[in-house]
Design a protein around this motif. Structure first.
Motif, PDB file in Angstrom:
ATOM      1  N   MET A  49      14.380  42.684  53.068  1.00 29.43           N
ATOM      2  CA  MET A  49      15.189  42.506  51.899  1.00 29.43           C
ATOM      3  C   MET A  49      15.306  43.838  51.192  1.00 29.43           C
ATOM      4  SD  MET A  49      14.627  39.572  49.207  1.00 29.43           S
ATOM      5  CE  MET A  49      15.508  39.816  47.710  1.00 29.43           C
ATOM      6  N   SER A  50      14.693  43.976  50.004  1.00 26.61           N
ATOM      7  CA  SER A  50      14.906  45.262  49.358  1.00 26.61           C
ATOM      8  C   SER A  50      13.599  45.989  49.112  1.00 26.61           C
ATOM      9  CB  SER A  50      15.651  45.056  48.055  1.00 26.61           C
ATOM     10  OG  SER A  50      15.068  44.023  47.333  1.00 26.61           O
ATOM     11  N   TYR A  51      13.668  47.249  48.920  1.00 26.33           N
ATOM     12  CA  TYR A  51      12.565  48.132  48.552  1.00 26.33           C
ATOM     13  C   TYR A  51      11.315  47.804  49.335  1.00 26.33           C
ATOM     14  CZ  TYR A  51      15.473  46.968  44.574  1.00 26.33           C
ATOM     15  OH  TYR A  51      16.515  46.599  43.787  1.00 26.33           O
ATOM     16  N   PHE A  52      11.383  47.859  50.612  1.00 24.19           N
ATOM     17  CA  PHE A  52      10.276  47.360  51.406  1.00 24.19           C
ATOM     18  C   PHE A  52       9.032  48.168  51.295  1.00 24.19           C
ATOM     19  CE2 PHE A  52      13.367  44.709  52.469  1.00 24.19           C
ATOM     20  CZ  PHE A  52      12.658  43.545  52.497  1.00 24.19           C
ATOM     21  N   ILE A  53       7.993  47.426  51.193  1.00 26.10           N
ATOM     22  CA  ILE A  53       6.698  48.033  50.956  1.00 26.10           C
ATOM     23  C   ILE A  53       5.946  48.061  52.272  1.00 26.10           C
ATOM     24  CG2 ILE A  53       4.519  47.666  49.780  1.00 26.10           C
ATOM     25  CD1 ILE A  53       6.354  46.048  47.727  1.00 26.10           C
TER      26      ILE A  53
ATOM     27  N   GLY B 142      14.732  33.686  55.912  1.00 23.04           N
ATOM     28  CA  GLY B 142      15.422  33.918  57.187  1.00 23.04           C
ATOM     29  C   GLY B 142      15.643  35.405  57.419  1.00 23.04           C
ATOM     30  N   HIS B 143      16.034  36.101  56.374  1.00 27.01           N
ATOM     31  CA  HIS B 143      16.255  37.550  56.442  1.00 27.01           C
ATOM     32  C   HIS B 143      14.954  38.272  56.824  1.00 27.01           C
ATOM     33  CE1 HIS B 143      18.077  41.394  54.793  1.00 27.01           C
ATOM     34  NE2 HIS B 143      16.788  41.680  54.662  1.00 27.01           N
ATOM     35  N   GLU B 144      13.854  37.899  56.201  1.00 26.87           N
ATOM     36  CA  GLU B 144      12.565  38.554  56.489  1.00 26.87           C
ATOM     37  C   GLU B 144      12.097  38.243  57.908  1.00 26.87           C
ATOM     38  OE1 GLU B 144      11.575  40.796  54.607  1.00 26.87           O
ATOM     39  OE2 GLU B 144      12.920  40.300  52.973  1.00 26.87           O
TER      40      GLU B 144
ATOM     41  N   ALA C 187      13.929  37.569  60.373  1.00 30.93           N
ATOM     42  CA  ALA C 187      14.790  38.330  61.288  1.00 30.93           C
ATOM     43  C   ALA C 187      14.283  39.764  61.455  1.00 30.93           C
ATOM     44  CB  ALA C 187      16.232  38.328  60.780  1.00 30.93           C
ATOM     45  N   HIS C 188      13.851  40.394  60.370  1.00 36.31           N
ATOM     46  CA  HIS C 188      13.278  41.751  60.477  1.00 36.31           C
ATOM     47  C   HIS C 188      12.087  41.734  61.442  1.00 36.31           C
ATOM     48  CE1 HIS C 188      15.476  44.177  57.613  1.00 36.31           C
ATOM     49  NE2 HIS C 188      15.146  43.462  56.555  1.00 36.31           N
ATOM     50  N   ALA C 189      11.249  40.719  61.318  1.00 40.24           N
ATOM     51  CA  ALA C 189      10.059  40.638  62.183  1.00 40.24           C
ATOM     52  C   ALA C 189      10.459  40.394  63.634  1.00 40.24           C
ATOM     53  CB  ALA C 189       9.123  39.542  61.690  1.00 40.24           C
TER      54      ALA C 189
ATOM     55  N   PRO D 218      12.202  52.050  53.249  1.00 42.52           N
ATOM     56  CA  PRO D 218      13.365  51.171  53.321  1.00 42.52           C
ATOM     57  C   PRO D 218      13.867  51.048  54.757  1.00 42.52           C
ATOM     58  CG  PRO D 218      13.798  53.104  51.935  1.00 42.52           C
ATOM     59  CD  PRO D 218      12.478  53.328  52.596  1.00 42.52           C
ATOM     60  N   TYR D 219      14.363  49.893  55.090  1.00 37.36           N
ATOM     61  CA  TYR D 219      15.014  49.731  56.395  1.00 37.36           C
ATOM     62  C   TYR D 219      16.371  50.406  56.341  1.00 37.36           C
ATOM     63  CZ  TYR D 219      11.597  46.053  57.370  1.00 37.36           C
ATOM     64  OH  TYR D 219      10.459  45.341  57.582  1.00 37.36           O
ATOM     65  N   SER D 220      16.906  50.685  57.493  1.00 40.03           N
ATOM     66  CA  SER D 220      18.249  51.255  57.526  1.00 40.03           C
ATOM     67  C   SER D 220      19.264  50.178  57.139  1.00 40.03           C
ATOM     68  CB  SER D 220      18.569  51.772  58.926  1.00 40.03           C
ATOM     69  OG  SER D 220      18.756  50.674  59.802  1.00 40.03           O
TER      70      SER D 220
ATOM     71  N   ASN E  97      19.862  47.812  59.953  1.00 42.51           N
ATOM     72  CA  ASN E  97      18.803  46.807  60.072  1.00 42.51           C
ATOM     73  C   ASN E  97      18.990  45.698  59.039  1.00 42.51           C
ATOM     74  OD1 ASN E  97      15.899  48.851  61.005  1.00 42.51           O
ATOM     75  ND2 ASN E  97      17.678  48.191  62.152  1.00 42.51           N
ATOM     76  N   GLU E  98      19.385  46.099  57.842  1.00 41.69           N
ATOM     77  CA  GLU E  98      19.578  45.111  56.776  1.00 41.69           C
ATOM     78  C   GLU E  98      20.703  44.138  57.124  1.00 41.69           C
ATOM     79  OE1 GLU E  98      17.809  44.344  54.198  1.00 41.69           O
ATOM     80  OE2 GLU E  98      16.406  45.869  54.851  1.00 41.69           O
ATOM     81  N   THR E  99      21.813  44.688  57.638  1.00 39.80           N
ATOM     82  CA  THR E  99      22.945  43.836  57.993  1.00 39.80           C
ATOM     83  C   THR E  99      22.559  42.908  59.144  1.00 39.80           C
ATOM     84  OG1 THR E  99      24.429  45.562  57.251  1.00 39.80           O
ATOM     85  CG2 THR E  99      25.376  43.892  58.684  1.00 39.80           C
TER      86      THR E  99
END
Ligand SMILES: [Zn+2]
Length: 259
Positions: free
Chosen positions: A1-5, A121-123, A125-127, A181-183, A186-188
């Motif tokens: 999502m945003s500002y990933f830690i 779902g977004h998170e 998907a990143h995983a 941050p993801y690119s 990656n976010e899309t």
């Protein structure tokens, strides 16, 4: 999502585990290594945050999480969902191998389970796409993202209020270790895959449009050119484009049929 830690250890550990001394690529981490890395990071995060372990919001996170995990196609991932007690952070992030953290502040924008499912779902998907591990090595040379943001803001002439907000976000991450941050790509991708996941899990995908519209209006949003995240308009356009496909999945889902 945003500002990933991410934790400081992410980078060094990912590179050591992948045996990729050049620090480029970084995609050669096996699922087992990724899972071990995620579990290690999860322990570190858990030692630094306060969790909410009961109640309506907690139940919503667990319920959405288990439904999305079930349709993720990766039963080998050890999916974990945590609700962090931090009403001022409207955020969520995921660690490698599927450890999802949702901040309680997110519920300012997610008004029901379907809207929460857009974020989860977004998170997930990143995983699934290993964005965390793949990005870690690539971003190695980026150095202090906070400093880069400062410089970027000076050049772009961002107003002081925004600058302060960026610093707050960075400060939050700095206490955990590192922000990466993801690119934008990656976010899309996470938006697209996340939309299909929520639909398969039986959540009306149109809730994603409502959530991202509300989230896009939030005060602490970082401008697109700084954040690498899609601007709300392009994010929503992408989701709209995929909506017919998502709605078809939603109508086939067993949860939707049951209603
Ligand atoms: Zn994301």
């Amino acid at each position: 999502m945003s500002y990933f830690i991410k934790l400081g250890l992410t980078i060094t550990t990912a590179i050591v585990l992948s045996g990729c001394a050049s620090g480029l690529g970084g995609g050669n981490v096996s699922p087992q290594q990724e899972s071990a890395l995620g579990a290690q990071q999860e322990r570190q995060v858990l030692s630094k945050v306060r969790l909410i372990r009961s109640g309506r919001l907690y139940n919503a996170v667990r319920n959405v999480g288990s439904r999305i995990a079930r349709v993720s196609g990766r039963p080998d991932f050890r999916w974990r969902y945590h609700l962090v007690n931090n009403p001022r952070q409207a955020n969520a992030f995921v660690l490698p191998g599927g450890k999802v953290f949702v901040y309680s502040g997110l519920f300012k924008y997610a008004s029901n389970e379907a809207e929460l499912a857009a974020v989860v779902g977004h998170e997930v998907a990143h995983a699934l796409r290993s964005h965390g591990v793949k990005g870690a090595a690539r971003k190695q040379k980026a150095g202090l993202i906070g400093a880069l943001l400062q410089v970027g803001m000076g050049v772009a002439g961002v107003n002081p209020q925004t600058a302060q907000q960026v610093n707050q976000v960075y400060g939050q991450g700095a206490t955990l270790g590192y922000i990466r941050p993801y690119s934008r790509q990656n976010e899309t991708e996470a938006d697209s895959i996340g939309l299909m996941l929520m639909a398969k899990a039986g959540y009306d995908p149109r809730a994603a449009l409502r959530f991202w519209a509300k989230f896009g209006r939030q005060g602490q949003r970082v401008p697109e050119y700084l954040s690498t995240h899609p601007a709300p308009a392009s994010r929503i356009a992408n989701i709209r484009r995929l909506m017919p496909q998502a709605l078809a999945l939603y109508k086939k889902s067993r949860y939707a049929r049951r209603r």
